[in-house]
Design a protein around this motif. Structure first.
Motif, PDB file in Angstrom:
ATOM      1  N   VAL A  48       0.838  -1.201   0.000  1.00 22.03           N
ATOM      2  CA  VAL A  48       0.000   0.000   0.000  1.00 22.03           C
ATOM      3  C   VAL A  48       0.872   1.250   0.000  1.00 22.03           C
ATOM      4  N   ALA A  49       1.830   1.294   0.921  1.00 28.18           N
ATOM      5  CA  ALA A  49       2.703   2.462   1.033  1.00 28.18           C
ATOM      6  C   ALA A  49       3.934   2.078   1.834  1.00 28.18           C
ATOM      7  N   HIS A  50       5.049   2.774   1.567  1.00 36.40           N
ATOM      8  CA  HIS A  50       6.216   2.560   2.396  1.00 36.40           C
ATOM      9  C   HIS A  50       6.907   3.883   2.664  1.00 36.40           C
ATOM     10  N   ILE A  51       7.730   3.878   3.715  1.00 35.27           N
ATOM     11  CA  ILE A  51       8.440   5.089   4.115  1.00 35.27           C
ATOM     12  C   ILE A  51       9.828   4.705   4.618  1.00 35.27           C
ATOM     13  N   THR A  52      10.836   5.416   4.161  1.00 37.30           N
ATOM     14  CA  THR A  52      12.209   5.137   4.593  1.00 37.30           C
ATOM     15  C   THR A  52      12.480   5.818   5.930  1.00 37.30           C
ATOM     16  N   SER A  53      13.616   5.504   6.518  1.00 35.16           N
ATOM     17  CA  SER A  53      13.981   6.129   7.784  1.00 35.16           C
ATOM     18  C   SER A  53      14.155   7.633   7.620  1.00 35.16           C
ATOM     19  N   GLY A  54      14.452   8.069   6.407  1.00 34.46           N
ATOM     20  CA  GLY A  54      14.611   9.501   6.142  1.00 34.46           C
ATOM     21  C   GLY A  54      13.323  10.206   5.752  1.00 34.46           C
ATOM     22  N   GLY A  55      12.225   9.442   5.684  1.00 37.19           N
ATOM     23  CA  GLY A  55      10.934  10.058   5.414  1.00 37.19           C
ATOM     24  C   GLY A  55      10.488  10.063   3.966  1.00 37.19           C
ATOM     25  N   ILE A  56      11.209   9.376   3.108  1.00 39.03           N
ATOM     26  CA  ILE A  56      10.792   9.293   1.705  1.00 39.03           C
ATOM     27  C   ILE A  56       9.666   8.282   1.590  1.00 39.03           C
ATOM     28  N   THR A  57       8.601   8.678   0.909  1.00 35.85           N
ATOM     29  CA  THR A  57       7.407   7.836   0.833  1.00 35.85           C
ATOM     30  C   THR A  57       7.087   7.441  -0.604  1.00 35.85           C
ATOM     31  N   ASP A  58       6.331   6.365  -0.720  1.00 36.58           N
ATOM     32  CA  ASP A  58       5.808   5.943  -2.010  1.00 36.58           C
ATOM     33  C   ASP A  58       4.501   5.217  -1.771  1.00 36.58           C
ATOM     34  N   TYR A  59       3.604   5.294  -2.767  1.00 30.83           N
ATOM     35  CA  TYR A  59       2.263   4.757  -2.610  1.00 30.83           C
ATOM     36  C   TYR A  59       1.847   3.936  -3.821  1.00 30.83           C
ATOM     37  N   ALA A  60       0.963   2.986  -3.586  1.00 27.61           N
ATOM     38  CA  ALA A  60       0.308   2.297  -4.686  1.00 27.61           C
ATOM     39  C   ALA A  60      -0.599   3.303  -5.396  1.00 27.61           C
ATOM     40  N   ASP A  61      -0.737   3.145  -6.690  1.00 24.68           N
ATOM     41  CA  ASP A  61      -1.558   4.085  -7.464  1.00 24.68           C
ATOM     42  C   ASP A  61      -2.995   4.141  -6.941  1.00 24.68           C
ATOM     43  N   THR A  62      -3.483   3.019  -6.438  1.00 24.03           N
ATOM     44  CA  THR A  62      -4.879   2.935  -6.004  1.00 24.03           C
ATOM     45  C   THR A  62      -5.159   3.759  -4.755  1.00 24.03           C
ATOM     46  N   VAL A  63      -4.120   4.151  -4.020  1.00 18.84           N
ATOM     47  CA  VAL A  63      -4.345   4.898  -2.771  1.00 18.84           C
ATOM     48  C   VAL A  63      -3.726   6.283  -2.786  1.00 18.84           C
ATOM     49  N   LYS A  64      -3.009   6.614  -3.858  1.00 19.26           N
ATOM     50  CA  LYS A  64      -2.384   7.945  -3.932  1.00 19.26           C
ATOM     51  C   LYS A  64      -3.436   9.025  -3.772  1.00 19.26           C
ATOM     52  N   ASP A  65      -3.075  10.072  -3.057  1.00 12.84           N
ATOM     53  CA  ASP A  65      -3.935  11.231  -2.805  1.00 12.84           C
ATOM     54  C   ASP A  65      -5.054  10.933  -1.805  1.00 12.84           C
ATOM     55  N   LYS A  75       9.531   6.792  18.469  1.00  6.47           N
ATOM     56  CA  LYS A  75       8.590   5.815  19.040  1.00  6.47           C
ATOM     57  C   LYS A  75       8.577   4.505  18.265  1.00  6.47           C
ATOM     58  N   ASN A  76       9.418   4.396  17.231  1.00  6.05           N
ATOM     59  CA  ASN A  76       9.438   3.181  16.390  1.00  6.05           C
ATOM     60  C   ASN A  76       8.033   2.840  15.900  1.00  6.05           C
ATOM     61  N   THR A  77       7.306   3.846  15.471  1.00  6.87           N
ATOM     62  CA  THR A  77       5.910   3.689  15.104  1.00  6.87           C
ATOM     63  C   THR A  77       5.664   4.243  13.700  1.00  6.87           C
ATOM     64  N   VAL A  78       4.846   3.514  12.950  1.00  6.89           N
ATOM     65  CA  VAL A  78       4.426   3.956  11.628  1.00  6.89           C
ATOM     66  C   VAL A  78       2.909   4.091  11.623  1.00  6.89           C
ATOM     67  N   TYR A  79       2.426   5.070  10.864  1.00  7.52           N
ATOM     68  CA  TYR A  79       0.997   5.353  10.796  1.00  7.52           C
ATOM     69  C   TYR A  79       0.525   5.295   9.344  1.00  7.52           C
ATOM     70  N   LEU A  80      -0.759   5.042   9.180  1.00  9.40           N
ATOM     71  CA  LEU A  80      -1.375   5.130   7.873  1.00  9.40           C
ATOM     72  C   LEU A  80      -2.701   5.859   8.036  1.00  9.40           C
ATOM     73  N   GLN A  81      -2.759   7.083   7.561  1.00 13.43           N
ATOM     74  CA  GLN A  81      -3.990   7.847   7.567  1.00 13.43           C
ATOM     75  C   GLN A  81      -4.726   7.552   6.271  1.00 13.43           C
ATOM     76  N   MET A  82      -5.930   7.027   6.394  1.00 18.08           N
ATOM     77  CA  MET A  82      -6.709   6.630   5.229  1.00 18.08           C
ATOM     78  C   MET A  82      -7.961   7.488   5.140  1.00 18.08           C
ATOM     79  N   ASN A  83      -8.069   8.264   4.076  1.00 13.24           N
ATOM     80  CA  ASN A  83      -9.221   9.129   3.852  1.00 13.24           C
ATOM     81  C   ASN A  83      -9.979   8.688   2.600  1.00 13.24           C
ATOM     82  N   SER A  84     -11.195   9.170   2.464  1.00 11.55           N
ATOM     83  CA  SER A  84     -12.026   8.861   1.290  1.00 11.55           C
ATOM     84  C   SER A  84     -12.039   7.364   1.014  1.00 11.55           C
ATOM     85  N   LEU A  85     -12.283   6.602   2.050  1.00  7.34           N
ATOM     86  CA  LEU A  85     -12.228   5.142   1.918  1.00  7.34           C
ATOM     87  C   LEU A  85     -13.321   4.616   1.003  1.00  7.34           C
ATOM     88  N   LYS A  86     -12.970   3.564   0.274  1.00 12.31           N
ATOM     89  CA  LYS A  86     -13.883   2.928  -0.681  1.00 12.31           C
ATOM     90  C   LYS A  86     -14.062   1.469  -0.293  1.00 12.31           C
TER      91      LYS A  86
END
Length: 121
Positions: A48-65, A75-86
């Motif tokens: 769905v999405a990934h993020i490097t330790s430096g903060g670089i992100t990438d997304y699947a086309d289906t979830v971009k935007d 905190k060794n924590t990753v988040y995923l904010q999901m809006n406009s869910l289908k």
């Protein structure tokens, strides 16, 4: 041992939002890539999405935007904010982290147990 514990899944109506969290704990020296995958019934697990330790992100086309991945390195924590869910976003969402346990060891992949996200009216 290293554990990834996810939270934040649930049932939401189309157009709604959810925020997933995944906290890594245990013997951790550093974390490289963190990511979210999902698997819908009868389908393969997909990135769905990934993020490097430096903060670089990438997304699947289906979830971009619509989805935003972020992390708190302190905190060794990753988040995923999901809006406009289908309804098509319905799946089990898995957290992934590429973790180095000790200074002289290499990175190993770790997975969370998964959290169900259901988008339905």
């Amino acid at each position: 041992q290293v554990q990834l514990v996810e939270s934040g899944g649930g049932l939401v109506q189309p157009g709604g939002s959810l925020r997933l969290s995944c906290a890594a704990s245990g013997s951790i020296f550093s974390i490289n890539v963190m990511a979210w995958y999902r698997q819908a019934p009868g389908k393969q697990r997909e990135l769905v999405a990934h993020i490097t330790s430096g903060g670089i992100t990438d997304y699947a086309d289906t979830v971009k935007d619509r989805f935003t991945i972020s992390r708190d390195n302190a905190k060794n924590t990753v988040y995923l904010q999901m809006n406009s869910l289908k309804p098509g976003d319905t799946a089990v969402y898995y957290c992934y982290a590429d973790i180095r346990k000790y200074f002289l060891t290499g990175n190993l992949p770790y997975w969370g147990q998964g959290t169900q996200v259901t988008v339905s009216s």
